[in-house]
Design an enzyme around this catalytic site. Structure first.
Site, PDB file in Angstrom:
ATOM      1  N   CYS A 185     -23.692 -62.533 -42.566  1.00 59.10           N
ATOM      2  CA  CYS A 185     -22.850 -61.892 -43.577  1.00 59.10           C
ATOM      3  C   CYS A 185     -23.253 -60.442 -43.814  1.00 59.10           C
ATOM      4  O   CYS A 185     -24.345 -60.003 -43.430  1.00 59.10           O
ATOM      5  CB  CYS A 185     -22.960 -62.635 -44.917  1.00 59.10           C
ATOM      6  SG  CYS A 185     -22.565 -64.384 -44.861  1.00 59.10           S
ATOM      7  N   CYS A 230     -19.229 -64.531 -40.767  1.00 56.70           N
ATOM      8  CA  CYS A 230     -18.701 -65.197 -41.955  1.00 56.70           C
ATOM      9  C   CYS A 230     -17.203 -64.924 -42.063  1.00 56.70           C
ATOM     10  O   CYS A 230     -16.754 -63.796 -41.880  1.00 56.70           O
ATOM     11  CB  CYS A 230     -19.430 -64.654 -43.188  1.00 56.70           C
ATOM     12  SG  CYS A 230     -18.712 -65.128 -44.769  1.00 56.70           S
ATOM     13  N   CYS A 241     -16.556 -62.514 -45.630  1.00 59.61           N
ATOM     14  CA  CYS A 241     -16.796 -61.064 -45.673  1.00 59.61           C
ATOM     15  C   CYS A 241     -16.486 -60.373 -44.352  1.00 59.61           C
ATOM     16  O   CYS A 241     -16.511 -59.133 -44.283  1.00 59.61           O
ATOM     17  CB  CYS A 241     -18.235 -60.767 -46.096  1.00 59.61           C
ATOM     18  SG  CYS A 241     -19.499 -61.317 -44.914  1.00 59.61           S
TER      19      CYS A 241
END
Length: 381
Positions: free
Chosen positions: A67, A98, A101
């Site tokens: 992330c 991810c 994000c």
């Protein structure tokens, strides 16, 4: 030095452990967690610090994803976290991006900026401004979300941006000699009544007068001398509409004539001379609180910037970035700078109190040396 500035040194320290950023069998969970908690990057993750995005990525062993530091997902346990300098390193270690994000995509701020730029071009090219619902559908956002993104980037809502575009088009068409009807319909105003209801606010005078270069408009003016050179003050019946600084009176008067070539300019009025004196008093004494009637016209965004400028106390300065934040438009720094440059009321609307982020003086309509002199004078007071 900030915590993020120390990252290279910290990474070098952690390399003493085999893949210390991706826990090895020789490092216990407790020791690994302690290393992560002590790392300044963990503080950035906990704070969801958007400024850290692009500096590093973090991965979570229990989910198998990596992330951005500002990811909105629930914070993982530190013993399950690994840090990587690049997304390539994270993917080489077996982690996937991810979905929330999207660390393998450009930063969210860049994507929003690109989206708003595309929408602005769309608004500029549309003969009739599309509704917020239509723009939101094209962008793939809810109307509320799109309006929030658009305003953060430009300082205006899409509706206000479209209104400003139509105003500029009307001004350009009237200046070219088109009739008022041709200009308002050509600029995208749906009805004459809607245009005329706000025409004076938009143009500063009746449309017919604007088309005629200010014909029959009465503007009083006077020129005086100050320690910063010549000062020209001009006023409509509503209040002061221009304050200019220069080296000689001729150039200042010529500039006023160029702005309203057909207006009736009237000088030498003893009553108006007293207003000139009050303006010069403000130039010489920044702490002077003499109230002056102002006739300030501009777009909705310019008005917000100019109001914020008047709230900066003498002796203080703001950067363009800080001013953009103050009006609630942190992404509109360039638009803020343009609004400062469009200010026609020297000293009274104190655009000289805005500087660059490093404190250096930026451009000033009436000359950098005058800007420096004003700031020095205010600092002395």
């Amino acid at each position: 030095m900030s915590a993020l500035d120390a990252l290279p040194e910290r990474q070098a320290t952690m390399q003493g452990h085999p893949r210390a950023t991706a826990r090895s069998p020789t490092v216990s969970a407790a020791n690994h967690a302690a290393l992560v908690v002590a790392d300044p990057r963990w503080a950035a993750v906990l704070a969801r610090d958007g400024k850290a995005d692009g500096h590093f990525f973090y991965a979570v062993s229990t989910t198998g994803v990596y992330c951005r530091p500002a990811c909105g997902a629930r914070h993982p346990r530190p013993e399950n976290v690994s840090f990587f300098a690049t997304l390539a390193e994270a993917e080489a270690a077996g982690f996937r991006p991810c979905r929330r994000c999207q660390p393998d995509q450009p930063p969210l701020a860049e994507r929003h900026a690109a989206l708003v730029t595309t929408l602005c071009r769309h608004l500029e090219q549309a003969e009739t401004p599309p509704s917020l619902a239509v723009l939101a559908h094209e962008a793939g956002f809810s109307p509320w979300h799109l309006q929030r993104i658009f305003k953060a980037a430009t300082g205006l809502t899409p509706r206000q941006y479209g209104a400003a575009l139509r105003t500029h088009r009307v001004q350009a068409r009237l200046t070219r000699g088109e009739t008022v009807t041709e200009a308002l319909h050509g600029a995208g105003f749906g009805s004459a009544s809607g245009f005329y209801a706000h025409s004076t606010e938009l143009l500063g005078m009746a449309p017919g007068r604007y088309r005629a270069g200010g014909a029959d408009a009465h503007i009083h003016y006077a020129v005086g001398h100050s320690s910063l050179g010549c000062v020209l003050v001009a006023a409509s019946p509503a209040g002061i509409c221009a304050i200019s600084l220069g080296d000689g009176p001729e150039a200042l008067v010529e500039e006023l004539h160029a702005r309203f070539p057909q207006a009736r300019l009237m000088g030498g009025d003893p009553a108006f001379e007293s207003m000139l004196a009050r303006v010069i008093e403000r130039v010489e004494d920044p702490a002077s609180a003499a109230a002056l009637p102002l006739d300030i016209r501009g777009t909705a965004f310019q008005q917000r910037v100019w109001q914020a400028l008047q709230a900066i106390p003498p002796g203080s300065t703001l950067s363009y970035t800080e001013l953009a934040r103050r009006i609630g438009a942190p992404g509109a720094v360039r638009a803020v700078a343009s609004a400062c440059a469009a200010n026609l009321l020297a000293v009274i609307v104190p655009c000289h109190r805005v500087v660059r982020n490093d404190g250096a003086l930026a451009g000033y309509r009436w000359g950098i040396e005058r800007k420096r002199a004003l700031l020095d004078r205010e600092a002395g007071h």
